[in-house]
Design a protein around this motif. Structure first.
Motif, PDB file in Angstrom:
ATOM      1  N   PRO A 162       2.933   3.247 -10.667  1.00 57.09           N
ATOM      2  CA  PRO A 162       2.917   2.397  -9.473  1.00 57.09           C
ATOM      3  C   PRO A 162       2.415   0.991  -9.808  1.00 57.09           C
ATOM      4  O   PRO A 162       1.416   0.822 -10.512  1.00 57.09           O
ATOM      5  CB  PRO A 162       1.950   3.130  -8.534  1.00 57.09           C
ATOM      6  N   GLY A 163       3.127  -0.005  -9.328  1.00 54.13           N
ATOM      7  CA  GLY A 163       2.713  -1.384  -9.545  1.00 54.13           C
ATOM      8  C   GLY A 163       1.580  -1.771  -8.608  1.00 54.13           C
ATOM      9  O   GLY A 163       1.149  -0.992  -7.743  1.00 54.13           O
ATOM     10  N   ALA A 164       1.116  -2.992  -8.759  1.00 58.18           N
ATOM     11  CA  ALA A 164      -0.004  -3.468  -7.955  1.00 58.18           C
ATOM     12  C   ALA A 164       0.369  -3.549  -6.480  1.00 58.18           C
ATOM     13  O   ALA A 164       1.493  -3.924  -6.126  1.00 58.18           O
ATOM     14  CB  ALA A 164      -0.462  -4.830  -8.448  1.00 58.18           C
ATOM     15  N   GLU A 165      -0.571  -3.205  -5.616  1.00 60.64           N
ATOM     16  CA  GLU A 165      -0.354  -3.341  -4.184  1.00 60.64           C
ATOM     17  C   GLU A 165      -0.322  -4.817  -3.806  1.00 60.64           C
ATOM     18  O   GLU A 165      -1.120  -5.612  -4.312  1.00 60.64           O
ATOM     19  CB  GLU A 165      -1.456  -2.632  -3.416  1.00 60.64           C
ATOM     20  N   ILE A 166       0.602  -5.190  -2.938  1.00 58.80           N
ATOM     21  CA  ILE A 166       0.715  -6.569  -2.486  1.00 58.80           C
ATOM     22  C   ILE A 166      -0.263  -6.772  -1.335  1.00 58.80           C
ATOM     23  O   ILE A 166      -0.093  -6.215  -0.250  1.00 58.80           O
ATOM     24  CB  ILE A 166       2.149  -6.892  -2.031  1.00 58.80           C
ATOM     25  N   THR A 167      -1.306  -7.542  -1.604  1.00 61.76           N
ATOM     26  CA  THR A 167      -2.352  -7.735  -0.599  1.00 61.76           C
ATOM     27  C   THR A 167      -2.088  -8.933   0.305  1.00 61.76           C
ATOM     28  O   THR A 167      -2.701  -9.052   1.365  1.00 61.76           O
ATOM     29  CB  THR A 167      -3.710  -7.910  -1.284  1.00 61.76           C
ATOM     30  N   PHE A 209      10.391  -5.067  -5.277  1.00 64.29           N
ATOM     31  CA  PHE A 209       9.246  -4.521  -4.558  1.00 64.29           C
ATOM     32  C   PHE A 209       9.628  -3.176  -3.951  1.00 64.29           C
ATOM     33  O   PHE A 209      10.798  -2.927  -3.637  1.00 64.29           O
ATOM     34  CB  PHE A 209       8.805  -5.479  -3.442  1.00 64.29           C
ATOM     35  N   LYS A 245       8.338  -0.252  -0.946  1.00 66.77           N
ATOM     36  CA  LYS A 245       7.477   0.021   0.203  1.00 66.77           C
ATOM     37  C   LYS A 245       7.442   1.519   0.445  1.00 66.77           C
ATOM     38  O   LYS A 245       8.484   2.165   0.595  1.00 66.77           O
ATOM     39  CB  LYS A 245       7.987  -0.711   1.453  1.00 66.77           C
ATOM     40  N   THR A 289       2.920   0.703   2.594  1.00 66.99           N
ATOM     41  CA  THR A 289       2.296  -0.109   1.549  1.00 66.99           C
ATOM     42  C   THR A 289       3.367  -0.718   0.651  1.00 66.99           C
ATOM     43  O   THR A 289       4.245   0.000   0.155  1.00 66.99           O
ATOM     44  CB  THR A 289       1.336   0.737   0.689  1.00 66.99           C
ATOM     45  N   ARG A 312       4.356  -2.517  -2.817  1.00 67.72           N
ATOM     46  CA  ARG A 312       3.887  -2.671  -4.197  1.00 67.72           C
ATOM     47  C   ARG A 312       4.931  -3.406  -5.036  1.00 67.72           C
ATOM     48  O   ARG A 312       6.121  -3.339  -4.770  1.00 67.72           O
ATOM     49  CB  ARG A 312       3.611  -1.299  -4.840  1.00 67.72           C
ATOM     50  N   HIS A 313       4.423  -4.081  -6.037  1.00 66.72           N
ATOM     51  CA  HIS A 313       5.304  -4.670  -7.039  1.00 66.72           C
ATOM     52  C   HIS A 313       5.824  -3.547  -7.915  1.00 66.72           C
ATOM     53  O   HIS A 313       5.059  -2.719  -8.412  1.00 66.72           O
ATOM     54  CB  HIS A 313       4.526  -5.687  -7.880  1.00 66.72           C
TER      55      HIS A 313
END
Length: 231
Positions: free
Chosen positions: A57-62, A175, A177, A181, A183-184
């Motif tokens: 899993p990539g980083a969560e887009i905050t 991206f 979803k 959530t 994520r990248h």
């Protein structure tokens, strides 16, 4: 689930050889050897695609980046529509450019016709740093009707996923979803520093069919040929 082992590419290439009018024995031998390599290439593309899909899993887009669309403001989370996956391509068309990048434009020329098919599987958008009215005017001039365009007015998205805030560079980003959530998932990486001698660092596989078709010709891509905006 176990799968049957793949047959050697050379055996497959010899299984049903074609024969073209007037071809020599040397041509047939070389073409069959090339077919084996083409089969290996196809398999390698599939292996790379599977490795890409298996990324952790990539980083969560905050930050829910805010863009401008033809219909008004839209956030990154709102670009997905009914899909769980979003492809965003950042094209080189900042406010200081008189015309769009010829390379980006050539690629989008091809994508525009495929967009209706792509959008049945994933969401697809094109982002640039120019005002949305300028982007849409350029799209109209190019005859693009299938693509969806967005402006990144603040430059926040460009700063995080392209380079500098006003970076005049292309970028391909995916991206995902899930359960609300975002994520990248994947971005194309590398530039001239990863290019092999005498070559541009095209994505692998190429995103632009222009290069794929030229690769089948006697002259190939050429080392100094690039598409132009005019004829």
């Amino acid at each position: 689930m176990a799968t049957d082992p793949l047959k050697p590419a050379k055996d497959l290439a010899r299984a049903a050889p074609a024969q073209w009018p007037g071809e020599s024995t040397a041509y047939r031998a070389a073409r069959t050897a090339l077919l084996a390599e083409e089969i290996e290439l196809r398999r390698h593309i599939q292996r790379v695609a599977a490795q890409r899909r298996a990324l952790p899993p990539g980083a969560e887009i905050t930050q829910d980046y805010l863009f401008e669309s033809e219909d008004g403001p839209v956030k990154l989370s709102g670009m997905f529509g009914d899909h769980d996956t979003l492809i965003l391509y950042s094209m080189m068309y900042g406010p200081d450019r008189k015309q769009g990048c010829p390379m980006c434009s050539a690629q989008l020329d091809a994508w525009d016709g495929e967009a209706r098919h792509i959008k049945k599987r994933v969401a697809l958008g094109v982002v640039a740093r120019s005002p949305i009215s300028r982007i849409l005017a350029y799209a109209k001039d190019r005859g693009w009707t299938g693509l969806t365009f967005y402006s990144d007015p603040s430059g926040d998205y460009t700063a995080d996923y392209v380079g500098e805030r006003d970076a005049d560079a292309p970028a391909y980003t995916v991206f995902q979803k899930k359960n609300g959530t975002v994520r990248h998932f994947y971005s194309a990486e590398g530039g001239m520093e990863i290019a092999d001698p005498g070559q541009d660092p095209h994505n692998a596989p190429d995103m632009n069919p222009l290069w794929i078709l030229l690769d089948t010709t006697p002259e190939g891509r050429g080392e100094n040929w690039y598409p132009k905006l005019d004829d």
